[in-house]
Design a protein around this motif. Structure first.
Motif, PDB file in Angstrom:
ATOM      1  N   VAL A 158       0.858  -1.176   0.000  1.00 18.44           N
ATOM      2  CA  VAL A 158       0.000   0.000   0.000  1.00 18.44           C
ATOM      3  C   VAL A 158       0.894   1.226   0.000  1.00 18.44           C
ATOM      4  O   VAL A 158       1.834   1.317   0.802  1.00 18.44           O
ATOM      5  N   GLN A 159       0.590   2.165  -0.907  1.00 19.33           N
ATOM      6  CA  GLN A 159       1.344   3.418  -0.919  1.00 19.33           C
ATOM      7  C   GLN A 159       0.581   4.417  -0.066  1.00 19.33           C
ATOM      8  O   GLN A 159      -0.515   4.852  -0.413  1.00 19.33           O
ATOM      9  N   ILE A 160       1.179   4.776   1.062  1.00 18.45           N
ATOM     10  CA  ILE A 160       0.549   5.696   1.999  1.00 18.45           C
ATOM     11  C   ILE A 160       0.560   7.104   1.411  1.00 18.45           C
ATOM     12  O   ILE A 160      -0.443   7.795   1.405  1.00 18.45           O
ATOM     13  N   ARG A 161       1.705   7.488   0.924  1.00 18.19           N
ATOM     14  CA  ARG A 161       1.894   8.752   0.200  1.00 18.19           C
ATOM     15  C   ARG A 161       3.166   8.588  -0.615  1.00 18.19           C
ATOM     16  O   ARG A 161       3.844   7.573  -0.534  1.00 18.19           O
ATOM     17  N   ASP A 162       3.515   9.563  -1.409  1.00 11.91           N
ATOM     18  CA  ASP A 162       4.716   9.475  -2.242  1.00 11.91           C
ATOM     19  C   ASP A 162       5.927   9.138  -1.387  1.00 11.91           C
ATOM     20  O   ASP A 162       6.197   9.790  -0.384  1.00 11.91           O
ATOM     21  N   GLY A 163       6.632   8.077  -1.771  1.00 10.03           N
ATOM     22  CA  GLY A 163       7.834   7.677  -1.057  1.00 10.03           C
ATOM     23  C   GLY A 163       7.593   6.792   0.160  1.00 10.03           C
ATOM     24  O   GLY A 163       8.545   6.376   0.815  1.00 10.03           O
ATOM     25  N   GLN A 209       4.139  -2.974   3.310  1.00  8.76           N
ATOM     26  CA  GLN A 209       3.498  -4.270   3.070  1.00  8.76           C
ATOM     27  C   GLN A 209       2.244  -4.354   3.918  1.00  8.76           C
ATOM     28  O   GLN A 209       2.185  -3.784   5.013  1.00  8.76           O
ATOM     29  N   THR A 210       1.271  -5.072   3.419  1.00 11.63           N
ATOM     30  CA  THR A 210       0.088  -5.301   4.239  1.00 11.63           C
ATOM     31  C   THR A 210       0.313  -6.575   5.045  1.00 11.63           C
ATOM     32  O   THR A 210       0.614  -7.621   4.497  1.00 11.63           O
ATOM     33  N   ASN A 211       0.230  -6.460   6.333  1.00  8.92           N
ATOM     34  CA  ASN A 211       0.389  -7.592   7.243  1.00  8.92           C
ATOM     35  C   ASN A 211      -0.634  -7.470   8.362  1.00  8.92           C
ATOM     36  O   ASN A 211      -0.955  -6.365   8.786  1.00  8.92           O
TER      37      ASN A 211
END
Length: 172
Positions: free
Chosen positions: A37-42, A46-48
């Motif tokens: 998942v991209q929270i914000r740029d940069g 991982q989804t856990n």
């Protein structure tokens, strides 16, 4: 998955949320390391899921854990069996290459001719590098522990279904 959760909860006479938490853990295992998942740029994570089922002793946690995680252990066993020939082939190739390099090195140690010895050492070094380049694939692992011990299968159980699963009774 919902049917399995309900069947396990009914069969074990435990709260359905215990089986549901185990189901989420099993699903998380299958997706582990594959979904990001991209929270914000940069910033990518991982989804856990890290789940704990906390209940008093003798609450039948193991009786719920076993059938809810059994499919993961079955998939892991199938993956290991499928990869077994490739692993054995790579191990044998690596061992043969190392043995050949060692036999050339043994010849180099026994020869009195300095030029021949240097040539054999160079050949052994090349063979050793070839042996080191052979990669033995690891055994596939989805879990960190062996499968839990479960009750023996009932005679009326359909193949491939977890042991507490049963068909819905007429009128339900």
């Amino acid at each position: 998955m919902g049917e399995q959760v309900a069947a396990v909860a009914e069969f074990t006479q435990t709260p359905p949320d215990m089986a549901a938490a185990m189901a989420l853990a099993a699903l998380s295992t299958t997706a582990g390391g594959r979904v990001h998942v991209q929270i914000r740029d940069g910033w990518v994570e991982q989804t856990n899921l890290f789940l704990v089922v906390a209940m008093p002793p003798a609450s039948r946690k193991s009786d719920v854990f076993a059938p809810m995680t059994r499919p993961i252990y079955d998939i892991e066993a199938a993956m290991q069996e499928e990869s077994r020939p490739a692993i054995i082939e790579a191990e044998v190739a690596k061992e043969a290459a190392e043995a050949l390099a060692e036999s050339i090195m043994t010849k180099a140690r026994k020869t009195d001719d300095g030029l021949a010895s240097n040539s054999l050492v160079a050949e052994a070094a090349g063979l050793r590098m070839e042996a080191d380049a052979i990669v033995v694939p690891p055994r596939p692992r989805l879990t960190a522990s062996p499968p839990p011990v479960t009750s023996p299968q009932r005679p009326d159980q359909a193949p491939g279904r977890p042991w507490p699963y049963r068909r819905a009774l007429p009128g339900r």
